[in-house]
Design an enzyme around this catalytic site. Structure first.
Site, PDB file in Angstrom:
ATOM      1  N   CYS A 110       0.817  -1.227   0.000  1.00 15.11           N
ATOM      2  CA  CYS A 110       0.000   0.000   0.000  1.00 15.11           C
ATOM      3  C   CYS A 110       0.849   1.275   0.000  1.00 15.11           C
ATOM      4  CB  CYS A 110      -0.927   0.012   1.198  1.00 15.11           C
ATOM      5  SG  CYS A 110      -2.037  -1.394   1.201  1.00 15.11           S
ATOM      6  N   HIS A 244      -3.176   7.129   2.947  1.00 13.86           N
ATOM      7  CA  HIS A 244      -3.654   5.870   2.358  1.00 13.86           C
ATOM      8  C   HIS A 244      -5.037   5.565   2.932  1.00 13.86           C
ATOM      9  CE1 HIS A 244      -4.115   1.853   1.101  1.00 13.86           C
ATOM     10  NE2 HIS A 244      -3.801   1.293   2.263  1.00 13.86           N
ATOM     11  N   ASN A 274     -10.267   0.235   0.077  1.00  9.40           N
ATOM     12  CA  ASN A 274      -8.799   0.297   0.088  1.00  9.40           C
ATOM     13  C   ASN A 274      -8.280  -0.238  -1.251  1.00  9.40           C
ATOM     14  OD1 ASN A 274      -6.090  -0.258   0.434  1.00  9.40           O
ATOM     15  ND2 ASN A 274      -6.315  -1.068   2.509  1.00  9.40           N
TER      16      ASN A 274
HETATM   17  O1  UT7 Z   1      -3.925  -1.421   3.380  1.00 10.53           O
HETATM   18  C1  UT7 Z   1      -3.356  -2.358   4.250  1.00 10.53           C
HETATM   19  C2  UT7 Z   1      -3.514  -1.852   5.602  1.00 10.53           C
HETATM   20  N1  UT7 Z   1      -4.728  -2.362   6.190  1.00 10.53           N
HETATM   21  C3  UT7 Z   1      -5.292  -1.704   7.169  1.00 10.53           C
HETATM   22  O2  UT7 Z   1      -4.874  -0.638   7.525  1.00 10.53           O
HETATM   23  C4  UT7 Z   1      -6.448  -2.354   7.911  1.00 10.53           C
HETATM   24  C5  UT7 Z   1      -6.392  -1.980   9.387  1.00 10.53           C
HETATM   25  N2  UT7 Z   1      -7.375  -2.640  10.188  1.00 10.53           N
HETATM   26  C6  UT7 Z   1      -8.702  -2.315  10.120  1.00 10.53           C
HETATM   27  O3  UT7 Z   1      -9.076  -1.475   9.338  1.00 10.53           O
HETATM   28  C7  UT7 Z   1      -9.641  -2.975  11.078  1.00 10.53           C
HETATM   29  O4  UT7 Z   1      -8.928  -3.669  12.074  1.00 10.53           O
HETATM   30  C8  UT7 Z   1     -10.615  -3.959  10.382  1.00 10.53           C
HETATM   31  C9  UT7 Z   1     -11.593  -3.171   9.535  1.00 10.53           C
HETATM   32  C10 UT7 Z   1      -9.857  -4.944   9.531  1.00 10.53           C
HETATM   33  C11 UT7 Z   1     -11.411  -4.732  11.434  1.00 10.53           C
HETATM   34  O5  UT7 Z   1     -12.068  -3.809  12.299  1.00 10.53           O
HETATM   35  P1  UT7 Z   1     -11.945  -3.980  13.877  1.00 10.53           P
HETATM   36  O6  UT7 Z   1     -12.751  -2.924  14.453  1.00 10.53           O
HETATM   37  O7  UT7 Z   1     -10.494  -4.006  14.222  1.00 10.53           O
HETATM   38  O8  UT7 Z   1     -12.651  -5.350  14.086  1.00 10.53           O
HETATM   39  P2  UT7 Z   1     -12.079  -6.656  14.825  1.00 10.53           P
HETATM   40  O9  UT7 Z   1     -11.110  -7.358  13.947  1.00 10.53           O
HETATM   41  O10 UT7 Z   1     -11.667  -6.289  16.219  1.00 10.53           O
HETATM   42  O11 UT7 Z   1     -13.401  -7.504  14.923  1.00 10.53           O
HETATM   43  C12 UT7 Z   1     -14.500  -7.086  15.761  1.00 10.53           C
HETATM   44  C13 UT7 Z   1     -15.655  -8.015  15.491  1.00 10.53           C
HETATM   45  C14 UT7 Z   1     -15.254  -9.484  15.503  1.00 10.53           C
HETATM   46  O12 UT7 Z   1     -16.316 -10.226  16.070  1.00 10.53           O
HETATM   47  P3  UT7 Z   1     -16.249 -10.686  17.621  1.00 10.53           P
HETATM   48  O13 UT7 Z   1     -15.024 -11.558  17.695  1.00 10.53           O
HETATM   49  O14 UT7 Z   1     -16.114  -9.437  18.409  1.00 10.53           O
HETATM   50  O15 UT7 Z   1     -17.520 -11.418  17.791  1.00 10.53           O
HETATM   51  C15 UT7 Z   1     -15.156  -9.825  14.048  1.00 10.53           C
HETATM   52  O16 UT7 Z   1     -15.378 -11.195  13.798  1.00 10.53           O
HETATM   53  O17 UT7 Z   1     -16.176  -7.757  14.183  1.00 10.53           O
HETATM   54  C16 UT7 Z   1     -16.239  -8.987  13.472  1.00 10.53           C
HETATM   55  N3  UT7 Z   1     -16.084  -8.705  12.054  1.00 10.53           N
HETATM   56  C17 UT7 Z   1     -17.111  -8.413  11.257  1.00 10.53           C
HETATM   57  N4  UT7 Z   1     -18.408  -8.304  11.487  1.00 10.53           N
HETATM   58  C18 UT7 Z   1     -19.216  -7.994  10.475  1.00 10.53           C
HETATM   59  C19 UT7 Z   1     -14.936  -8.686  11.328  1.00 10.53           C
HETATM   60  N5  UT7 Z   1     -15.207  -8.367  10.050  1.00 10.53           N
HETATM   61  C20 UT7 Z   1     -16.545  -8.207   9.992  1.00 10.53           C
HETATM   62  C21 UT7 Z   1     -17.419  -7.882   8.942  1.00 10.53           C
HETATM   63  N6  UT7 Z   1     -18.731  -7.759   9.226  1.00 10.53           N
HETATM   64  N7  UT7 Z   1     -17.003  -7.633   7.700  1.00 10.53           N
END
Ligand code: UT7
Length: 317
Positions: A110, A244, A274
């Site tokens: 990225c 980004h 993204n």
């Molecule tokens: O370009 C490369 C660089 N990439 C990035 O910068 C990405 C950086 N990270 C992020 O943007 C975020 O961490 C994500 C968008 C990937 C995830 O968001 P988060 O707020 O960190 O969510 P999490 O991974 O802590 O997950 C929270 C909950 C989980 O469920 P439980 O375990 O709390 O029951 C996940 O399973 O959200 C769940 N979850 C979803 N729910 C509905 C994860 N993805 C989804 C989804 N829809 N698409």
């Protein structure tokens, strides 16, 4: 001697996939994606390749500054999702354009567009080039596991390009790499060697979202603080920060920690998701075409991602 950025272009495929459509594929919702990531929709290729997207963005950038094909001395491209390893994306764009200059790719995920600028700066320092085309083009939809809600809701396809010309407007830059594959990993096709006994992986993007999130906020804040201090700048001296576009919350957190006005950070993630190396040049092109940046304005471009690599630069328009 460095360069001036004189032209910009972008291209995204026509098909738009909304969050609601994604919720029919995986267990997700428009509410979760829009609130946790900030994406409302993304463009996805149906027939076009990464090279097609890059070519169309390049054409738009050439037109934007009336640059003739025969004036190009170098084409460099960045991608993690091109269909071929060889020919490189840059070679395919060169062929589609009908250009004759040298062309090759770099891979810094990225942060690729920032590495393209720095690579080009070396050619200008050695007075080797006059006009350079740089392109970030991604068909992220090709390397997503469409059954994995952690990743398939975040990314989109698109390309951004810029034309550089001899000048002095690339003012400063910073690059940081912390090599490793435990946070973001995009394995290649594992091959079919009958002799290989090592681990094989599916060729789809894998990401530890929370660790990437923390890394991203720190990277943006550290890089911007460094560039501002090193160049004796205050927030008011900067017209836009183009970060980004990975997650709206990453940008909001970084803006808050830096005590910057939210409006200073350009945002278009809601429309594209993204797009990896294409995200910064797409944003730059939108600002340019909307007439929101004027000659002499100072911009900070800041990127982070796989590698792990983060990079930022200070650019005068
Ligand atoms: O370009 C490369 C660089 N990439 C990035 O910068 C990405 C950086 N990270 C992020 O943007 C975020 O961490 C994500 C968008 C990937 C995830 O968001 P988060 O707020 O960190 O969510 P999490 O991974 O802590 O997950 C929270 C909950 C989980 O469920 P439980 O375990 O709390 O029951 C996940 O399973 O959200 C769940 N979850 C979803 N729910 C509905 C994860 N993805 C989804 C989804 N829809 N698409």
């Amino acid at each position: 001697m460095s360069f001036n950025l004189i032209g910009t272009g972008m291209y995204v495929p026509e098909k738009i996939v909304t969050n609601r459509e994604l919720s029919l594929l995986v267990d997700t919702s428009d509410e979760w994606i829009s609130q946790r990531v900030g994406v409302l929709e993304r463009h996805v290729c149906t027939t076009e390749t990464a090279a097609d997207l890059g070519y169309k963005a390049a054409i738009n950038a050439l037109k934007n500054c009336n640059c003739k094909l025969e004036d190009l001395n170098l084409i460099i491209a960045a991608t993690v999702s091109c269909e071929t390893v060889s020919p490189s994306l840059a070679c395919m764009i060169q062929k589609k354009l009908g250009a004759t200059c040298t062309a090759y790719d770099i891979n810094a995920a990225c942060s690729g567009f920032l590495f393209l600028l720095e690579t080009a700066a070396g050619y200008y320092a050695r007075k080797k080039v006059n006009k350079v085309l740089i392109v970030g083009a991604e068909r992220m939809s090709r390397i997503l596991d469409w059954d994995d809600r952690d990743t398939c809701c975040i990314f989109g396809d698109g390309a951004g390009a810029a034309i550089l010309s001899t000048g002095e407007n690339y003012l400063d830059s910073t690059f940081t790499v912390k090599g490793g594959d435990d946070i973001i990993n995009i394995p290649q096709f594992s091959g079919k060697s009958p002799f290989y006994e090592g681990e094989t992986q599916e060729p789809y993007i894998q990401m530890n979202g929370q660790e990437t999130f923390k890394f991203a906020v720190n990277a943006i804040c550290d890089d911007i603080t460094l560039l501002m201090e090193r160049n004796n700048l205050k927030e008011n001296d900067i017209t836009y920060v183009i970060a980004h576009q990975a997650n709206k919350r990453i940008i909001d957190y970084a803006a808050r920690r830096l005590k910057f006005d939210d409006e200073k950070f350009y945002m278009n993630i809601e429309r594209y998701g993204n797009t990896s190396s294409a995200s910064i040049p797409i944003a730059l092109d939108e600002l340019n075409r909307q007439g929101k940046i004027k000659k002499g304005d100072l911009l900070i471009l800041t990127a982070f991602g796989g590698g792990l690599a983060n990079a930022s630069c200070l650019l005068k328009w």
